[in-house]
Design an enzyme around this catalytic site. Structure first.
Site, PDB file in Angstrom:
ATOM      1  N   ASP A  30       0.856  -1.189   0.000  1.00 46.32           N
ATOM      2  CA  ASP A  30       0.000   0.000   0.000  1.00 46.32           C
ATOM      3  C   ASP A  30       0.892   1.239   0.000  1.00 46.32           C
ATOM      4  O   ASP A  30       1.892   1.291   0.718  1.00 46.32           O
ATOM      5  CB  ASP A  30      -0.908  -0.019   1.237  1.00 46.32           C
ATOM      6  CG  ASP A  30      -2.040   0.973   1.131  1.00 46.32           C
ATOM      7  OD1 ASP A  30      -3.210   0.556   1.100  1.00 46.32           O
ATOM      8  OD2 ASP A  30      -1.753   2.205   1.112  1.00 46.32           O
ATOM      9  N   HIS A  97     -10.175  -5.156  -3.258  1.00 47.53           N
ATOM     10  CA  HIS A  97      -8.849  -5.378  -2.671  1.00 47.53           C
ATOM     11  C   HIS A  97      -8.988  -5.769  -1.218  1.00 47.53           C
ATOM     12  O   HIS A  97      -9.904  -5.327  -0.524  1.00 47.53           O
ATOM     13  CB  HIS A  97      -7.958  -4.141  -2.813  1.00 47.53           C
ATOM     14  CG  HIS A  97      -8.574  -2.867  -2.302  1.00 47.53           C
ATOM     15  ND1 HIS A  97      -9.512  -2.162  -3.023  1.00 47.53           N
ATOM     16  CD2 HIS A  97      -8.388  -2.184  -1.152  1.00 47.53           C
ATOM     17  CE1 HIS A  97      -9.872  -1.080  -2.340  1.00 47.53           C
ATOM     18  NE2 HIS A  97      -9.209  -1.083  -1.184  1.00 47.53           N
TER      19      HIS A  97
HETATM   20  P1  DGP Z   1      -9.519   1.556   0.458  1.00 45.70           P
HETATM   21  O1  DGP Z   1      -9.519   2.918   1.134  1.00 45.70           O
HETATM   22  O2  DGP Z   1      -9.963   0.414   1.362  1.00 45.70           O
HETATM   23  O3  DGP Z   1     -10.261   1.620  -0.856  1.00 45.70           O
HETATM   24  O4  DGP Z   1      -7.988   1.256   0.137  1.00 45.70           O
HETATM   25  C1  DGP Z   1      -7.334   1.790  -0.951  1.00 45.70           C
HETATM   26  C2  DGP Z   1      -5.876   1.772  -0.639  1.00 45.70           C
HETATM   27  O5  DGP Z   1      -5.151   1.994  -1.833  1.00 45.70           O
HETATM   28  C3  DGP Z   1      -5.403   2.851   0.341  1.00 45.70           C
HETATM   29  O6  DGP Z   1      -4.949   2.234   1.553  1.00 45.70           O
HETATM   30  C4  DGP Z   1      -4.261   3.561  -0.360  1.00 45.70           C
HETATM   31  C5  DGP Z   1      -3.956   2.640  -1.513  1.00 45.70           C
HETATM   32  N1  DGP Z   1      -3.515   3.322  -2.718  1.00 45.70           N
HETATM   33  C6  DGP Z   1      -4.113   4.389  -3.305  1.00 45.70           C
HETATM   34  N2  DGP Z   1      -3.437   4.750  -4.407  1.00 45.70           N
HETATM   35  C7  DGP Z   1      -2.402   3.875  -4.527  1.00 45.70           C
HETATM   36  C8  DGP Z   1      -1.347   3.739  -5.484  1.00 45.70           C
HETATM   37  O7  DGP Z   1      -1.227   4.471  -6.466  1.00 45.70           O
HETATM   38  N3  DGP Z   1      -0.462   2.723  -5.253  1.00 45.70           N
HETATM   39  C9  DGP Z   1      -0.559   1.903  -4.186  1.00 45.70           C
HETATM   40  N4  DGP Z   1       0.380   0.945  -4.050  1.00 45.70           N
HETATM   41  N5  DGP Z   1      -1.542   1.989  -3.278  1.00 45.70           N
HETATM   42  C10 DGP Z   1      -2.452   2.973  -3.451  1.00 45.70           C
END
Ligand code: DGP
Length: 111
Positions: A30, A97
């Site tokens: 994340d 996810h």
């Molecule tokens: P949720 O809020 O449950 O939909 O989780 C989405 C997650 O995705 C949040 O913890 C941050 C992560 N996230 C958002 N943008 C990116 C990205 O560009 N790359 C990665 N690796 N994670 C991301």
């Protein structure tokens, strides 16, 4: 799917720190970790959230949980598996996810 952040990670258009990959599943760190281990486990195919999982996805679900458990079992002291569904739950990316969280003590109930 166009305009989906996690689909762009699957296609390699947006880079990510990949932790595990199988035929249908990708796991990556994340970008905004809330625990020492914070890995996202996603299906490569676009599914909006856990609410859209169907019986035809049984095998995919097994693959998702297998990857999540493989990551979780490497964390000492236990781990948490979370999937936020909808805005009230805090879902911000609308591609299914599972968050694998560990490496610190967790509170219950979650905030
Ligand atoms: P949720 O809020 O449950 O939909 O989780 C989405 C997650 O995705 C949040 O913890 C941050 C992560 N996230 C958002 N943008 C990116 C990205 O560009 N790359 C990665 N690796 N994670 C991301």
């Amino acid at each position: 799917m166009n305009d989906c952040l996690f689909c762009s990670i699957v296609s390699g258009e947006i880079p990510a720190s990949v932790r595990a990959e199988t035929e249908n599943v990708l796991a990556f760190d994340d970008v905004n970790p809330v625990a020492p281990t914070h890995v996202l486990v996603i299906p490569k195919r676009h599914i909006e959230s856990a609410a859209q999982i169907e019986r035809a996805d049984d095998e995919l679900l097994g693959e998702l949980f297998g990857v999540a458990a493989g990551i979780g079992m490497e964390i000492n002291g236990g781990w948490r598996l979370v999937s936020n569904v909808g805005e009230n739950a805090g879902q911000s990316v609308f591609h299914l996810h599972f968050h694998v969280l560990g490496g610190r003590t967790m509170n219950w109930p979650p905030g």
